[in-house]
Design a protein around this motif. Structure first.
Motif, PDB file in Angstrom:
ATOM      1  N   TYR A 169     -16.106  19.707  28.515  1.00  0.00           N
ATOM      2  CA  TYR A 169     -16.152  19.235  27.131  1.00  0.00           C
ATOM      3  C   TYR A 169     -16.606  17.778  27.084  1.00  0.00           C
ATOM      4  O   TYR A 169     -17.393  17.392  26.203  1.00  0.00           O
ATOM      5  N   LEU A 170     -16.141  16.971  28.023  1.00  0.00           N
ATOM      6  CA  LEU A 170     -16.601  15.585  28.111  1.00  0.00           C
ATOM      7  C   LEU A 170     -18.111  15.541  28.338  1.00  0.00           C
ATOM      8  O   LEU A 170     -18.829  14.762  27.698  1.00  0.00           O
ATOM      9  N   TYR A 218     -20.486   3.041  28.098  1.00  0.00           N
ATOM     10  CA  TYR A 218     -20.418   3.241  29.550  1.00  0.00           C
ATOM     11  C   TYR A 218     -20.868   4.645  29.963  1.00  0.00           C
ATOM     12  O   TYR A 218     -20.732   4.995  31.136  1.00  0.00           O
ATOM     13  N   ASP A 219     -21.381   5.427  29.014  1.00  0.00           N
ATOM     14  CA  ASP A 219     -21.665   6.836  29.302  1.00  0.00           C
ATOM     15  C   ASP A 219     -20.434   7.455  29.966  1.00  0.00           C
ATOM     16  O   ASP A 219     -20.503   8.098  31.012  1.00  0.00           O
ATOM     17  N   LEU A 220     -19.293   7.260  29.304  1.00  0.00           N
ATOM     18  CA  LEU A 220     -17.987   7.548  29.901  1.00  0.00           C
ATOM     19  C   LEU A 220     -17.154   8.449  28.997  1.00  0.00           C
ATOM     20  O   LEU A 220     -17.047   8.219  27.791  1.00  0.00           O
ATOM     21  N   GLY A 221     -16.557   9.460  29.582  1.00  0.00           N
ATOM     22  CA  GLY A 221     -15.584  10.295  28.899  1.00  0.00           C
ATOM     23  C   GLY A 221     -14.332  10.420  29.734  1.00  0.00           C
ATOM     24  O   GLY A 221     -14.407  10.588  30.958  1.00  0.00           O
ATOM     25  N   ILE A 222     -13.179  10.321  29.092  1.00  0.00           N
ATOM     26  CA  ILE A 222     -11.894  10.403  29.800  1.00  0.00           C
ATOM     27  C   ILE A 222     -10.990  11.378  29.061  1.00  0.00           C
ATOM     28  O   ILE A 222     -10.845  11.302  27.832  1.00  0.00           O
ATOM     29  N   PHE A 223     -10.378  12.271  29.811  1.00  0.00           N
ATOM     30  CA  PHE A 223      -9.341  13.165  29.307  1.00  0.00           C
ATOM     31  C   PHE A 223      -8.119  13.005  30.189  1.00  0.00           C
ATOM     32  O   PHE A 223      -8.205  13.083  31.414  1.00  0.00           O
ATOM     33  N   VAL A 224      -6.968  12.747  29.560  1.00  0.00           N
ATOM     34  CA  VAL A 224      -5.697  12.600  30.279  1.00  0.00           C
ATOM     35  C   VAL A 224      -4.666  13.481  29.614  1.00  0.00           C
ATOM     36  O   VAL A 224      -4.549  13.489  28.378  1.00  0.00           O
ATOM     37  N   VAL A 227     -12.628  12.766  34.340  1.00  0.00           N
ATOM     38  CA  VAL A 227     -13.485  11.636  34.000  1.00  0.00           C
ATOM     39  C   VAL A 227     -14.937  12.020  34.276  1.00  0.00           C
ATOM     40  O   VAL A 227     -15.250  12.608  35.325  1.00  0.00           O
ATOM     41  N   VAL A 228     -15.811  11.697  33.335  1.00  0.00           N
ATOM     42  CA  VAL A 228     -17.248  11.778  33.538  1.00  0.00           C
ATOM     43  C   VAL A 228     -17.805  10.381  33.291  1.00  0.00           C
ATOM     44  O   VAL A 228     -17.620   9.814  32.213  1.00  0.00           O
ATOM     45  N   TYR A 229     -18.456   9.822  34.307  1.00  0.00           N
ATOM     46  CA  TYR A 229     -18.965   8.454  34.211  1.00  0.00           C
ATOM     47  C   TYR A 229     -20.387   8.408  34.761  1.00  0.00           C
ATOM     48  O   TYR A 229     -20.618   8.622  35.939  1.00  0.00           O
TER      49      TYR A 229
END
Length: 395
Positions: A289-290, A352-358, A62-64
């Motif tokens: 990458y995020l 949200y200036d948000l990136g999520i990788f799961v 996560v990048v937030y």
């Protein structure tokens, strides 16, 4: 490669998940009250995710708003202490396509090719079949899944994947692609029939991504994997992504489970170029990458540009699914990846200036639902935290 192509084949994927994720997230966490810090929220979501039936382990990046988080949970092999780590290589499946799209966006900005180019100008020999009436297949049709090409080449791979959860599917897929190379791909490409005008109808095509990788090789006079690794190492610090692996690197590849089979299954077979679903990456690679996606810049901005707008809510960019009007996420960019022994998601949410990788090392018909629920829970927590912050009195 999109081994779970029926899950994410068209816009209905987003519609049905919008409902199912809301329903599942309630069962996943029991509440959407944010913890004292986002790291604790991610810990909770990761721990709950692997409690879902058949899921063995999971990794989350996560990048937030500039903060970075990585979490690993579970054991990759049942009954063995084998947790994933930052060094674990995962098969990211069709997330590979977004990397290809980024490379094409860079090529467009460098004037190496044009979106309106007839794909046949990059092919040797005659392909009169790669047109509908007088309308040729163009590069933008490959990127937007509107080319009319089949999902997979050879065509018999699509028959195998139609019954994805059958225990025989990984072995049969391996047999289809044993010894299948670029020459075989071009031979099969000669037999394709385009049944309608390109650029109109969405039809998911991994074959189109493979063709895009070939075009990149032609314009850069460089093999696709070295182009991929060099570009993303330089622009995003992704130093560990790869398609082919040495023996030492293969030892780092995550074990994985197909459907409800209790025995780990074999890796995804190697495809020509590998651009559609053969990329392997670590979780730190995907966190980088995020960051690259969220930072914007000319290449990312171009890759996120809608090429086809199917309706007011759903568009396709350079292989990116673009969804607007979501109550919670607002405008976002997303892609699912699936091979017979892993599934993953990437979400980029500018609001949200948000990136999520799961990613999880199991691939079945409910895996995507479980991951979507986890992502929705995280976004709900972040939205709640930001709403509370808005109403806090100034200090």
């Amino acid at each position: 490669m999109q081994a779970t192509s029926m899950i994410v084949r068209n816009r209905r994927w987003f519609n049905c998940f919008a409902l199912s994720a809301v329903l599942l997230s309630a069962g996943c966490t029991g509440k959407n009250v944010p913890a004292k810090n986002l790291g604790a929220d991610i810990d909770e979501v990761a721990a709950t995710l692997i409690e879902q039936p058949l899921l063995h382990s999971a990794s989350i990046a996560v990048v937030y708003r500039g903060e970075e988080f990585i979490r690993h949970r579970g054991d990759m092999e049942t009954g063995k202490p084998s947790p994933p780590t930052d060094a674990t290589l995962y098969e990211i499946g069709s997330l590979s396509k977004t990397l290809t799209g980024t490379l094409i966006a860079n090529a467009v900005l460098e004037h190496k090719l044009g979106l309106e180019d007839d794909v046949r100008q990059y092919l040797q020999g005659d392909y009169p079949n790669l047109q509908y009436k007088s309308e040729p297949l163009r590069i933008r049709h490959l990127l937007s899944h509107t080319s009319g090409l089949p999902n997979m080449l050879p065509e018999r791979a699509n028959t195998v994947l139609a019954d994805f959860t059958d225990h025989r599917t990984p072995g049969e897929l391996n047999a289809v692609y044993k010894g299948y190379g670029k020459t075989d791909f071009f031979n099969d490409l000669h037999t394709v029939e385009i049944g309608s005008a390109p650029g109109k109808e969405y039809a998911y095509s991994s074959a189109g991504t493979q063709l895009a990788a070939h075009i990149l090789e032609v314009v850069y006079k460089r093999d696709y994997e070295s182009l991929l690794r060099g570009f993303f190492r330089d622009v995003a610090g992704m130093s560990d992504i790869r398609i082919k692996m040495s023996e030492d690197e293969a030892a780092r590849l995550a074990a994985g489970y197909h459907s409800d089979n209790v025995v780990p299954t074999t890796p995804m077979p190697e495809l020509p170029w590998g651009a559609s679903g053969n990329v392997k990456a670590t979780t730190p690679d995907m966190l980088n990458y995020l960051k690259f996606q969220l930072a914007g810049g000319p290449v990312v901005t171009e890759s996120h540009r809608p090429l086809v707008k199917f309706d007011s809510e759903f568009s396709i960019g350079y292989f990116w699914n673009i969804v607007s009007g979501d109550r919670l996420k607002d405008l976002y960019y997303a892609h699912h990846g699936g091979v017979p022994r892993s599934q993953c998601y990437i979400y980029i949410m500018p609001k949200y200036d948000l990136g999520i990788f799961v990613i999880t090392n199991q691939s079945g018909d409910q895996t995507a639902h479980a991951m979507e629920a986890a992502i929705d829970t995280l976004v709900e927590r972040i939205a709640s935290r930001e709403k509370l912050a808005e109403h806090e009195p100034p200090r």
